[in-house]
Design a protein around this motif. Structure first.
Motif, mmCIF file in Angstrom:
data_model
loop_
_atom_site.group_PDB
_atom_site.id
_atom_site.type_symbol
_atom_site.label_atom_id
_atom_site.label_comp_id
_atom_site.label_asym_id
_atom_site.label_seq_id
_atom_site.Cartn_x
_atom_site.Cartn_y
_atom_site.Cartn_z
ATOM 1 N N ASP A 1 3.332 -2.793 -7.417
ATOM 2 C CA ASP A 1 3.458 -4.314 -8.047
ATOM 3 C C ASP A 1 1.257 -4.908 -7.903
ATOM 4 O O ASP A 1 1.164 -5.270 -9.156
ATOM 5 N N TRP A 2 0.293 -4.127 -7.218
ATOM 6 C CA TRP A 2 -0.765 -4.558 -7.381
ATOM 7 C C TRP A 2 -1.878 -3.738 -8.057
ATOM 8 O O TRP A 2 -1.373 -2.406 -8.404
ATOM 9 N N LYS B 1 6.474 -3.165 -2.421
ATOM 10 C CA LYS B 1 6.259 -3.737 -3.962
ATOM 11 C C LYS B 1 5.300 -4.436 -3.987
ATOM 12 O O LYS B 1 4.859 -4.147 -5.080
ATOM 13 N N LYS B 2 4.720 -4.361 -2.656
ATOM 14 C CA LYS B 2 3.034 -5.146 -3.105
ATOM 15 C C LYS B 2 1.986 -4.428 -3.836
ATOM 16 O O LYS B 2 1.174 -4.626 -4.283
ATOM 17 N N TYR B 3 2.041 -2.948 -3.348
ATOM 18 C CA TYR B 3 1.772 -1.752 -3.853
ATOM 19 C C TYR B 3 1.805 -1.340 -5.270
ATOM 20 O O TYR B 3 1.301 -0.965 -6.127
ATOM 21 N N ARG C 1 8.703 -4.781 1.822
ATOM 22 C CA ARG C 1 7.991 -5.589 0.970
ATOM 23 C C ARG C 1 6.521 -4.982 0.525
ATOM 24 O O ARG C 1 5.978 -5.426 -0.676
ATOM 25 N N THR C 2 5.765 -4.139 1.830
ATOM 26 C CA THR C 2 4.437 -3.783 1.324
ATOM 27 C C THR C 2 4.630 -2.968 0.205
ATOM 28 O O THR C 2 3.706 -2.676 -0.452
#
Length: 491
Positions: free
Chosen positions: A486-487, A482-484, A479-480
């Motif tokens: 998309d960030w 994917k967060k980066y 999840r981390t």
């Protein structure tokens, strides 16, 4: 018994040889000219085929006018060549109706569609002296040939040596290099032959896998005038990088109700959804955890598996197609991929060429690809629009650009130009020019920790091609990552 003239015998023998030739091979053109008794000239495949079809039609129509064509009326020594020549003739006579059936089946999805011209086709087989089992078998085979040609031609476009080789390899993977073996022994045994696709991200491995997976032999039922299964249902795919290790086992093998928290019902996995006439496509197999590799090995080796939470044995009868964009030799050397699993996956190994290789082999490849990809964006683009977009790409993208995203990147490049009028080609990896370049922003300032992590995750994703693999290397959870990925910063 009727006899053939020496000329008819010779022509039927040539057509019989032609019927077994790979249509994407370099030898096919030479065989076409020999069958036509003409010197080679500048003529494309479709025009040569039309001449051969016309010559065949004249001969068979003459035989039918004289005494009605029935293969049993001729000496046994002539029948093998006549059978193949007649099948070649019938196949090309019904090629367009078969194409229409492909479209009708694609629209219907997994529900089988009646073959609209089945009565006429079956009648022709009966009149020619074929038994009902022979008729059913050959109708299935003719439809398979048409599907394979259409799907390969659609999935693999281009005019460079690497693409010519790829199309030929894919045809051989479906029908083997010796179609006589396939016809007589292997047409219902191809589940024993796995296929491993290698190549960089964006080279079209999933399209190629689907082309092969939808081109298997599917029996035809004379009584219902339908194939026993839709080719759309015969191909099942999964991308391993989309699932965490805990969920992946359930997606592959299924689970029983109550097997774990949230398992409120029985769930069929990938292998349960695949029939004996079908194929499973396991994408990003280079990213899978070793524990899952062991379970995959057991399924492919023993052809049995058990859903999570069950001891019941289920049989898997389909074919396995797998793919990875990671260097398989390096994974084997580092112990990240089991050698015994690799040797179960590699009955055939096909490497898809990168876009830069294709352009290097043929500089005009870029033009034909832009034309093909533009059709996905605009169904009927005119030549002026094609020219403008190609001119903009050549003006914007450096001639020696690496194209790290390959054909997938080129397609998005076309879309970006349609939206914004330009495309800024950027390599995925950061080029370090001095000890501190990695930490500097484009405006001369410094990158934040979030920007650094974003760059690192995107770089790893370009190298490894999957969130799970990035998470393992970066030491964070999926999840981390994917967060980066998309960030983006407020700027």
């Amino acid at each position: 018994m009727y006899t053939l003239t020496a000329e008819q015998n010779r022509f039927f023998a040539q057509i019989a040889d032609l019927a077994f030739l790979n249509p994407f091979s370099v030898g096919r053109e030479q065989a076409d000219w020999q069958a036509l008794d003409l010197a080679p000239e500048a003529m494309d495949f479709a025009d040569r085929l039309a001449l051969i079809e016309a010559k065949l039609e004249n001969i068979f129509q003459e035989l039918e006018r004289q005494r009605g064509f029935n293969i049993r009326d001729y000496p046994e020594k002539n029948q093998d060549n006549m059978r193949l020549a007649w099948l070649f003739y019938i196949f090309h006579r019904y090629r367009q109706p078969f194409n229409e059936h492909i479209k009708a089946q694609q629209q219907a999805g997994d529900k089988t569609v009646e073959l609209a011209f089945a009565r006429a086709l079956i009648s022709q087989f009966e009149q020619a002296g074929f038994t009902p089992p022979e008729t059913a078998h050959y109708i299935a085979l003719l439809f398979q040939v048409q599907r394979a040609f259409s799907f390969i031609d659609e999935a693999v476009s281009g005019d460079c040596p690497a693409i010519y080789e790829l199309r030929m390899r894919l045809w051989n993977n479906i029908f083997t290099f010796n179609p006589a073996w396939y016809l007589n022994h292997l047409f219902e045994r191809m589940e024993d032959f796995s296929l491993l696709l290698l190549g960089e991200t964006g080279t079209g491995k999933s399209l190629v896998a689907k082309a092969v997976g939808c081109s298997g032999y599917i029996p035809f039922d004379l009584s219902t005038r339908r194939f026993v299964e839709s080719f759309t249902a015969s191909f099942r795919a999964i991308n391993l990088s989309e699932y965490s290790t805990s969920l992946l086992e359930s997606e592959l093998f299924g689970h029983k109700k109550g097997a774990f928290t949230g398992a409120i019902d029985n769930h069929p996995g990938l292998f349960a959804k695949c029939s004996r006439h079908g194929s499973v496509f396991i994408d990003e197999i280079g990213d899978v955890d070793v524990t899952i590799q062991v379970k995959l090995l057991n399924v492919i080796q023993d052809r049995v598996y058990s859903p999570v939470g069950s001891h019941e044995k289920h049989r898997f009868e389909g074919r396995v197609i797998s793919a990875t964009n990671r260097p398989i030799a390096q994974l084997l050397e580092q112990g990240l991929f089991r050698a015994d699993l690799y040797y179960r996956l590699c009955s055939d190994v096909i490497t898809l060429p990168s876009l830069r290789q294709r352009i290097r082999e043929n500089p005009n490849e870029l033009h034909s690809l832009i034309a093909r990809l533009l059709h996905r964006v605009i169904p009927t683009p005119d030549e002026d629009l094609l020219s403008r977009i190609e001119t903009k790409i050549r003006a914007t993208v450096p001639p020696d650009y690496h194209w790290p995203g390959n054909v997938r990147e080129l397609e998005q490049c076309i879309r970006r130009i349609c939206l914004t009028g330009s495309y800024q080609a950027k390599p995925l990896a950061v080029v370090v020019q001095d000890d501190f370049a990695l930490y500097r922003a484009e405006n001369g300032g410094y990158l934040s920790s979030q920007q650094l992590m974003q760059n690192y995750c995107r770089f790893l994703y370009g190298e490894l091609g999957g969130f799970e693999a990035v998470a393992r290397v970066a030491g964070v959870d999926r999840r981390t990552v994917k967060k980066y990925m998309d960030w983006d910063s407020p700027d």
